[in-house]
Design a protein around this motif. Structure first.
Motif, PDB file in Angstrom:
ATOM      1  N   UNK A  73       1.796  -2.337   6.369  1.00  0.00           N
ATOM      2  CA  UNK A  73       1.556  -1.580   7.600  1.00  0.00           C
ATOM      3  C   UNK A  73       0.345  -2.143   8.347  1.00  0.00           C
ATOM      4  N   UNK A  74      -0.674  -2.532   7.596  1.00  0.00           N
ATOM      5  CA  UNK A  74      -1.854  -3.158   8.205  1.00  0.00           C
ATOM      6  C   UNK A  74      -1.468  -4.478   8.868  1.00  0.00           C
ATOM      7  N   UNK A  75      -0.616  -5.246   8.191  1.00  0.00           N
ATOM      8  CA  UNK A  75      -0.148  -6.513   8.753  1.00  0.00           C
ATOM      9  C   UNK A  75       0.605  -6.270  10.057  1.00  0.00           C
ATOM     10  N   UNK A  76       1.470  -5.267  10.057  1.00  0.00           N
ATOM     11  CA  UNK A  76       2.233  -4.950  11.274  1.00  0.00           C
ATOM     12  C   UNK A  76       1.299  -4.543  12.414  1.00  0.00           C
ATOM     13  N   UNK A  77       0.325  -3.701  12.119  1.00  0.00           N
ATOM     14  CA  UNK A  77      -0.610  -3.264  13.156  1.00  0.00           C
ATOM     15  C   UNK A  77      -1.374  -4.442  13.740  1.00  0.00           C
ATOM     16  N   UNK A  78      -1.792  -5.363  12.874  1.00  0.00           N
ATOM     17  CA  UNK A  78      -2.538  -6.536  13.335  1.00  0.00           C
ATOM     18  C   UNK A  78      -1.657  -7.445  14.190  1.00  0.00           C
ATOM     19  N   UNK A  80       1.155  -6.690  15.784  1.00  0.00           N
ATOM     20  CA  UNK A  80       1.552  -6.013  17.018  1.00  0.00           C
ATOM     21  C   UNK A  80       0.395  -5.948  18.005  1.00  0.00           C
ATOM     22  N   UNK A  81      -0.802  -5.644  17.517  1.00  0.00           N
ATOM     23  CA  UNK A  81      -1.975  -5.574  18.395  1.00  0.00           C
ATOM     24  C   UNK A  81      -2.228  -6.900  19.087  1.00  0.00           C
ATOM     25  N   UNK A  82      -2.189  -7.983  18.320  1.00  0.00           N
ATOM     26  CA  UNK A  82      -2.406  -9.321  18.881  1.00  0.00           C
ATOM     27  C   UNK A  82      -1.309  -9.645  19.895  1.00  0.00           C
ATOM     28  N   UNK A  83      -0.067  -9.291  19.555  1.00  0.00           N
ATOM     29  CA  UNK A  83       1.063  -9.567  20.443  1.00  0.00           C
ATOM     30  C   UNK A  83       0.929  -8.815  21.766  1.00  0.00           C
ATOM     31  N   UNK A  84       0.596  -7.523  21.695  1.00  0.00           N
ATOM     32  CA  UNK A  84       0.488  -6.702  22.896  1.00  0.00           C
ATOM     33  C   UNK A  84      -0.651  -7.199  23.793  1.00  0.00           C
ATOM     34  N   UNK A  85      -1.794  -7.492  23.199  1.00  0.00           N
ATOM     35  CA  UNK A  85      -2.932  -7.989  23.977  1.00  0.00           C
ATOM     36  C   UNK A  85      -2.570  -9.322  24.639  1.00  0.00           C
ATOM     37  N   UNK A  86      -1.907 -10.197  23.886  1.00  0.00           N
ATOM     38  CA  UNK A  86      -1.482 -11.493  24.439  1.00  0.00           C
ATOM     39  C   UNK A  86      -0.516 -11.298  25.604  1.00  0.00           C
ATOM     40  N   UNK A  87       0.481 -10.413  25.434  1.00  0.00           N
ATOM     41  CA  UNK A  87       1.476 -10.157  26.484  1.00  0.00           C
ATOM     42  C   UNK A  87       0.803  -9.645  27.750  1.00  0.00           C
ATOM     43  N   UNK A 179      -4.352   1.838  14.724  1.00  0.00           N
ATOM     44  CA  UNK A 179      -3.689   1.901  13.416  1.00  0.00           C
ATOM     45  C   UNK A 179      -4.287   0.900  12.430  1.00  0.00           C
ATOM     46  N   UNK A 180      -4.784  -0.217  12.954  1.00  0.00           N
ATOM     47  CA  UNK A 180      -5.443  -1.202  12.085  1.00  0.00           C
ATOM     48  C   UNK A 180      -6.539  -0.530  11.261  1.00  0.00           C
TER      49      UNK A 180
END
Length: 280
Positions: A73-78, A80-87, A179-180
């Motif tokens: 879950x921590x991996x997913x949050x990390x 997803x967070x990086x992906x959203x910020x990049x997008x 969530x991270x």
């Protein structure tokens, strides 16, 4: 020995959510195979990626199901967070900030990599639902975490099938930044690090609260306000009611999460307040 009422209720819960997950998988397969929606393969790529991460952690770090689940879950949050910020930053560099949040752009448009990121995250929620069902990582007659995942799977896949409100959903995923720190706190406590006076724990709590306020409360309230403001711009159908229902649910969950966080903070500080010695 006859089955207890609790075990019978748990079996019913498991059967219901397992059945809904199976129906969801069949639905996605149908779209891919019969409607030629190969773009949805990113959903299964996401599910396979997080399942592989599960196996790696299970066989190399710990076999404790809760630890493994929280780590993934921590991996997913990390991710997803990086992906959203990049997008968001990438889109901002391509167009103006104001244009990014126009109604038509949020509802009908799709920012570069937004569709793939949403699919990948959808795959995670399916994986996590299966993992929690397999190892019974839930509690209660109506487990809120399983309902949360089911609602997200329904909302995400409907949006992906119809290619609408993709950008709106990407904005809601900014909460993964918070969530991270939720998952970090959980793993930290599982590792036995619970000294509320330590510098690491203090910094963690500061970041936890900052992210909670800005990436959950403020961002989701702004998204809700945007939906209300642009209500007349939506075409007649289920898009606006479904979006409003989803955001109402998210805001309610955020309120409960805030209460739980506050109680957890008080509980973690209390032992130190009763102890005259300060541990550094």
């Amino acid at each position: 020995m006859p089955p207890t009422h609790q075990s019978s209720s748990t079996t019913k819960v498991s059967t219901f959510f397992s059945a809904t997950l199976l129906l969801w998988v069949i639905s996605v397969f149908f779209q891919i195979l019969f409607n030629k929606r190969r773009d949805l393969l990113y959903i299964f790529a996401g599910g396979c990626f997080y399942q592989f991460a599960n196996w790696v952690i299970r066989f190399s770090v710990s076999r404790d199901p809760l630890f493994v689940n929280t780590s993934v879950s921590l991996l997913h949050s990390a991710v997803t967070s990086i992906s959203v910020v990049f997008i968001l930053l990438n889109q901002w560099s391509l167009t103006s900030f104001k244009r990014m949040f126009e109604h038509k752009e949020l509802v009908e448009g799709t920012w570069p990599w937004a569709y793939q990121a949403l699919c990948f995250s959808c795959g995670y929620f399916a994986y996590d639902q299966q993992d929690m069902l397999q190892y019974r990582l839930y509690s209660g007659f109506i487990p809120s975490i399983l309902i949360h995942h089911l609602v997200l799977l329904i909302c995400f896949t409907l949006a992906l099938y119809r290619r609408i409100t993709i950008n709106y959903l990407i904005l809601t995923l900014i909460c993964e930044l918070h969530s991270v720190f939720l998952h970090v706190r959980k793993l930290r406590r599982m590792a036995g690090v619970r000294d509320a006076e330590s510098r690491v724990v203090k910094v963690e709590w500061i970041l936890n609260w900052i992210m909670f306020v800005f990436t959950r409360l403020v961002s989701h309230i702004l998204i809700t306000g945007k939906l209300i403001k642009d209500a007349s711009k939506f075409e007649k159908g289920i898009e606006w009611p479904l979006a409003m229902l989803g955001m109402a649910g998210m805001n309610l969950l955020n309120a409960f999460l805030g209460i739980d966080l506050f109680n957890a903070f008080k509980k973690e500080k209390k032992p130190q307040q009763n102890n005259p010695k300060r541990h550094e």
